[in-house]
Design an enzyme around this catalytic site. Sequence first.
Site, PDB file in Angstrom:
ATOM      1  CD  GLU A 348      35.240   4.723  56.823  1.00  0.00           C
ATOM      2  OE1 GLU A 348      34.488   5.252  57.732  1.00  0.00           O
ATOM      3  OE2 GLU A 348      35.586   5.424  55.729  1.00  0.00           O
ATOM      4  NE  ARG A 389      39.008   3.494  61.768  1.00  0.00           N
ATOM      5  CZ  ARG A 389      38.395   4.470  61.332  1.00  0.00           C
ATOM      6  NH1 ARG A 389      37.834   4.298  60.253  1.00  0.00           N
ATOM      7  NH2 ARG A 389      38.476   5.666  61.744  1.00  0.00           N
TER       8      ARG A 389
END
Length: 419
Positions: A348, A389
Amino acid sequence: MIELKFIRSNPEIVRDAIINKNEKANLDRLLELDEAFRKEQFEFENLRAHQNTVSQEIAKKKRAKEDAAKELAEMSDLAADIKDIQASLAEIGAERDAILLSIPNIPEDSVPIGRDESANEVLRYEGEKPHFDFALKDHLEIAELNGLLDLPRGAKIAGSGFPIYRGFGARLERAIINFMLEMHIQKHGFTELMVPLMVNRKSMIGTGQLPKLEEDMYHAEQDDLFLIPTAEVPVTNIYADEVLSYKELPQKFVSYTPCFRREAGSYGKDTRGLQRLHQFNKVEMVYFSLAEDSSRALEELLSDAEDILKAFGLHYRVVNLATGDLSFASQKTYDLEVWAPATGRYLEVSSVSNFGEFQARRANIRYKDAEGKMRHAHTLNGSGVATPRLMIAILESFQNPDGSLNLPEVLEPWLQLKI
RNA sequence: GGAGAGGUGACCGAGCCGGCUGAAGGUGCACGCCUGCUAAGCGUGUGUAGGCUUAUACCCUACCGAGGGUUCGAAUCCCUCCCUCUCCGCCA
């Protein structure tokens, strides 16, 4: 928060929302207090009305230089009664309002019902999933080979989860942030804000982090200030307690900030490398819309966030979060999950949410519509996007067999480097 | 941190020797009139929240930074806190 009137007349809708979102809010007690409050309020207002009437009499008599001793005698007792009932009212009201703040927003009909992320609905996959004909290194190995991160020393000086980006790693991080900011400013029409990284309690309540998530927040006790968990908090609250004109909406802001999260209760989960941090960088988009426009605005924000991932040529998917995975304040949320080839998972990097009037009610953000009526603005926000991320996906997706990097060309001007 | 000034409606700004002030006046906004268009002008209207209610109609209550106090009664008096501005000190 949800309007008390709505809760009163639609308790079952609210009850379902609480259950579907795995929240604990004492709805029955709230309804009980609401009724008790209104009953006492009625009494109080009657007494007060009488008091006001007699006060007027006294004023009139005094002006006419007449004797008002009879009225004055009566008023003494009345004043005492009023004081009592007022105290009781304040007590009931305080308990009622505390529960009210723990009632979550109500999910839209298009949100899948389910108790956790397993009920999330993957809407679509975008971009090409990369294929490699050599053994992949994960982002930590790449970072190590290229000297991009110094996590041990970050842990030494602050604790685990407080990363140090070093050398080219720091420059790359900075380039990514600037690239994202400028795309939102120049292509998507956002106005940039640089905001306080600490906010007061009122602001945290306004956007709905408090009272629920106090354990997850870094708190400076002496000043009762909180390190922001996301730029959403300061940016959304800029219009708290204000009344805008409908002509001033919509407004779109973008803000880069570090974000601070204690991540209480998630120790040992997805902790390798940059996957879960106490401090991370994020570019956040915040959208103030007219009440009738927020559904459309949500799609717009989603597309703005996707443009970032598309620009890098990354493979990702769009997820419609189920009720149980939805945040407390959200009525609908899309997650963007980017593919990390070596980690082998979708991670995510963005949450794009419509809060409807939920936050605007808490923070008291209103506007006068074309008819001159007071309305609560709708607020939305979306990460555009969070860097850790994204960095994982970039390092893993653009690696060469020797561990060197073949970065996307869009970063060239931002790194001031020929790629 | 020290000294002073101040926080009133979407905005500016009166009131602040307690009662007739939800609050003058102006701006803005809405509607109407007028002018060939624009601008200007004229007129009318225009707070929010809660309760009651079929009702955005009445009626009632609350609200003049927040919270307490004095009083029959507080925007007006007293106390505490928050914020803004000016000057001084300290400092990136």
